[in-house]
Design an enzyme around this catalytic site. Structure first.
Site, PDB file in Angstrom:
ATOM      1  N   ASP A  34      19.463 -18.366  34.912  1.00 50.88           N
ATOM      2  CA  ASP A  34      19.908 -17.124  34.252  1.00 50.88           C
ATOM      3  C   ASP A  34      18.753 -15.965  34.338  1.00 50.88           C
ATOM      4  O   ASP A  34      17.721 -16.144  34.682  1.00 50.88           O
ATOM      5  CB  ASP A  34      19.813 -17.286  32.927  1.00 50.88           C
ATOM      6  CG  ASP A  34      21.524 -18.309  32.502  1.00 50.88           C
ATOM      7  OD1 ASP A  34      21.979 -18.192  33.233  1.00 50.88           O
ATOM      8  OD2 ASP A  34      21.671 -18.598  31.355  1.00 50.88           O
ATOM      9  N   ASP A  76      16.758 -14.387  32.402  1.00 52.24           N
ATOM     10  CA  ASP A  76      15.482 -14.526  31.812  1.00 52.24           C
ATOM     11  C   ASP A  76      14.724 -15.546  31.936  1.00 52.24           C
ATOM     12  O   ASP A  76      13.692 -15.763  31.564  1.00 52.24           O
ATOM     13  CB  ASP A  76      15.873 -14.470  30.388  1.00 52.24           C
ATOM     14  CG  ASP A  76      16.397 -15.582  29.639  1.00 52.24           C
ATOM     15  OD1 ASP A  76      17.693 -15.900  30.456  1.00 52.24           O
ATOM     16  OD2 ASP A  76      16.358 -16.051  28.879  1.00 52.24           O
ATOM     17  N   ASP A  79      29.414 -24.042  31.818  1.00 54.03           N
ATOM     18  CA  ASP A  79      28.532 -25.180  31.765  1.00 54.03           C
ATOM     19  C   ASP A  79      28.481 -26.517  31.492  1.00 54.03           C
ATOM     20  O   ASP A  79      28.598 -27.497  32.269  1.00 54.03           O
ATOM     21  CB  ASP A  79      26.961 -24.778  31.474  1.00 54.03           C
ATOM     22  CG  ASP A  79      26.765 -24.314  30.018  1.00 54.03           C
ATOM     23  OD1 ASP A  79      28.094 -24.542  29.470  1.00 54.03           O
ATOM     24  OD2 ASP A  79      25.958 -23.749  29.642  1.00 54.03           O
ATOM     25  N   ASP A 117      26.802  -8.261  37.537  1.00 49.22           N
ATOM     26  CA  ASP A 117      27.965  -8.033  36.771  1.00 49.22           C
ATOM     27  C   ASP A 117      27.602  -6.773  35.922  1.00 49.22           C
ATOM     28  O   ASP A 117      28.652  -6.414  35.110  1.00 49.22           O
ATOM     29  CB  ASP A 117      28.663  -9.165  35.905  1.00 49.22           C
ATOM     30  CG  ASP A 117      29.606  -9.821  36.877  1.00 49.22           C
ATOM     31  OD1 ASP A 117      29.757  -9.708  38.072  1.00 49.22           O
ATOM     32  OD2 ASP A 117      30.308 -10.834  36.029  1.00 49.22           O
TER      33      ASP A 117
END
Length: 654
Positions: free
Chosen positions: A288, A290, A382, A229
């Site tokens: 994610d 990281d 989530d 994104d």
């Protein structure tokens, strides 16, 4: 020569004559020394005092300048900040009055009102009577209410710790069914979709994509979706090139970029699940940008679904590559270790339900679809999907032994924004999900657990009483001594609860007191976020991507060194191609050197600073009353707020 004479003889006596002092014990000599020494000592003290006083205006000018140049967003200067500032002003005035009364030795509560002569004494006496009759009773009721909430939350924390201890003692953990096929023989490798949602993750995208592409799973049985994104075209091209390089190595990987980027992460995941090829896959793993899963991640999580058609989610634990980077990351590690080791593990075993952590988990795609898929209505997508899946009867499994490496926020600004989103989102979700919870077909016990424990106690009550009790009521009781907080509320119970929190991270015991003080300091952020989410205020739907630094593990560093060596060789080859290439390379290097590096700078956080001065003012009032434990708590808590307010904890932002 007389006995009282002293002769000092010097060699090379050019321009130096004999020095003779006679009669050292004479009164004139002693008087001269006595007169000189006090004068010299006084002069030194005056010089030091002058220097000290000279530093004060400079210090205030420096702080004032930093406050003026602070780029803190206006939304953080809302009603809560104005309330704290007004409270501080009233407290300063009250402290001045109390100091005046203290030094004048006014004991007016023992005096007959008709015997008071001075108008000032009469006014002070009227104030004492008013606060005792009208303010103290209401404050005592509010204090009792907050103490009850505090004790309920402490009991909940204690029960969780006992449940975790019992699981450790009995060695209880999720097991794979015996009829599950051995993955080594290749007979059970379901189709797995691996998604990496990201947005402007320049520092970490490469290591995350690399870790996911090296998962130990048949290449034809899993597909990697890089869901980008980013709004930077250069960064988009870099991520796309990274995907192309892994595709050339035989990895099934797809790069997706949305032209209309709505709904933040939830919108990104929702868009990815609409692809036609998704129907060919049974499970989806989410990481994610990281996160760096180990190669055996899928082999340790996917088999838990075998033979358990009602299991919708398998969640793994997080570990942190930078947990020892600074004091801020150490304190975060304490909180998250308790969350995963105790809360997630106990709730997963005894309730088959916990909040999905948004990453490092594997979902059954059927569970996602039946629960309504990803929705964009809150900032905690989530938790939203987890609650809806639980209401539809799906069970969750938490595997504490499977871990995924990730990164903690290293600056207070990033951590504060993360905590704001994590505490405003649950309140948004509670407003939206309450009717669905009440009308769902799950048992009454599960409804009660979800409403009172999962939402109200752990998401609403905790930030409410932490801020109200320790940041508002306690300093207020210093000026209204008729309503006092007992020492066990201020000291003993919080220390016991902090010890329980640190048990899952035993190496963090030296940070017990900083952890306790810092958690109370964070209560202002969590309370503000909770209120904004509950009442849908302006900052409730704010989504800020947590800033990453791109710190890597040892294996990643080796890979990075190898990649850098490869790049250097490629640069050498390109420079040998032609003189024009050499000139272009030189210009590129010159351009890179011309780009100025951004300096790291501290920010100013006004609410924290205002609370720091409020608590220190209350500490000064407590000192007048000789209240030992109250004074020390207010002093150290006020200094902690001051450190945080001046952004002296963690790394500074660029």
């Amino acid at each position: 020569m007389a006995p009282s004479s002293v002769v000092v003889t010097m060699e090379n006596t050019k321009n130096i004559s004999l020095v003779e002092v006679n009669d050292l014990d004479s009164p004139a000599f002693r008087d001269k020394n006595k007169a000189a020494n006090p004068k010299r000592f006084t002069k030194v003290l005056l010089l030091k005092a002058q220097r000290t006083l000279g530093c004060i205006p400079k210090t205030f000018a420096s702080v004032k300048k930093r406050i003026a140049l602070s780029d803190e967003e206006p939304k953080y200067r809302g009603k809560l900040y104005r309330f704290i500032r007004a409270f501080l002003a009233i407290s300063v005035v009250a402290l001045c009055i109390e100091i005046f009364a203290y030094f004048n030795k006014w004991e007016l509560n023992l005096v007959n009102p008709w015997e008071v002569q001075s108008i000032l004494q009469w006014t002070y006496m009227a104030w004492i009577s008013f606060r005792a009759d009208y303010i103290a009773p209401s404050l005592s009721k509010l204090t009792t209410f907050c103490i009850v909430l505090f004790l309920i939350q402490s009991i909940d924390r204690l029960v969780l710790c006992l449940g975790c201890f019992w699981m450790k003692f009995r060695k209880i953990k999720p097991i794979i069914n015996e009829d599950a096929s051995d993955l080594e023989d290749g007979s059970y490798f379901p189709m797995v979709l691996v998604q990496i949602p990201m947005c402007n993750e320049k520092e970490v995208f490469a290591q995350s994509i690399g870790a996911v592409c090296q998962l130990d799973w048949p290449k034809d049985r899993f597909l990697v979706q890089v869901l980008d994104d980013s709004d930077d075209e250069v960064l988009q091209q870099m991520i796309k090139n990274e995907c192309v390089s892994w595709k050339e190595k035989g990895v099934n990987i797809i790069y997706r970029h949305r032209f209309i980027r709505t709904g933040y992460k939830a919108g990104n995941l929702k868009s990815a699940m609409t692809c036609d090829y998704v129907q060919d896959y049974e499970f989806v793993a989410i990481f994610d940008a990281d996160f760096q899963p180990n190669p055996d991640f899928l082999k340790l999580t996917v088999p838990h679904f075998k033979g358990k058609p009602d299991v919708g989610l398998v969640q793994a634990r997080w570990t942190f590559v930078n947990q020892d980077e600074n004091l801020l990351t150490r304190l975060q590690n304490i909180n998250l270790c308790f969350h995963f080791e105790v809360e997630q593990q106990v709730n997963g075993h005894y309730l088959n339900f916990f909040g999905f952590n948004g990453t490092a988990g594997v979902w059954r795609i059927k569970a996602l679809e039946e629960s309504g898929g990803w929705l964009e209505r809150t900032t905690v997508e989530d938790m939203d999907i987890a609650v809806r899946a639980h209401l539809y009867g799906w069970k969750f499994i938490y595997v504490n032994d499977v871990r995924a490496l990730c990164e903690l926020p290293e600056s207070y600004e990033a951590y504060k924004k993360q905590q704001h989103r994590w505490h405003s989102g649950p309140m948004q979700l509670f407003r939206l999900c309450l009717p669905a919870i009440l009308t769902s077909k799950i048992s009454i016990w599960k409804k009660a657990n979800m409403i009172f424990l999962f939402f109200l106690l752990r998401k609403l009550v905790l930030p409410f009483y932490s801020f109200t009790l320790f940041c508002i009521i306690l300093p207020l009781t210093m000026f209204i001594p008729e309503a006092q907080l007992p020492a066990w509320v201020i000291c003993y119970v919080p220390i016991v609860m902090s010890i329980l929190n640190i048990l899952p991270a035993p190496k963090s015991f030296p940070f017990l007191m900083p952890y306790l003080l810092f958690e109370n300091t964070m209560s202002v952020t969590k309370f503000n976020a909770m209120v904004s989410g509950l009442f849908q205020l302006g900052s409730a739907y704010e989504w800020v991507v947590t800033k990453k630094t791109g710190r890597s593990s040892e294996s990643d560093l080796l890979a990075f060194a190898e990649e850098e060596s490869k790049k250097m060789n490629e640069e050498k080859i390109s420079r040998r191609l032609s003189e024009s290439g050499l000139e272009l390379y030189g210009k590129l290097k010159e351009h890179e050197q011309e780009i100025p590096k951004k300096k790291k700078a501290n920010k100013i956080y006004r609410k924290e600073l205002a609370l720091a001065f409020l608590l220190l003012t209350a500490a000064a009032r407590s000192l007048l009353s000789a209240q030992g434990i109250h004074f020390y708590y207010l002093l150290f808590q006020g200094l902690t707020f001051l450190i945080v307010g001046l952004d002296l904890i963690g790394e500074q932002v660029s």
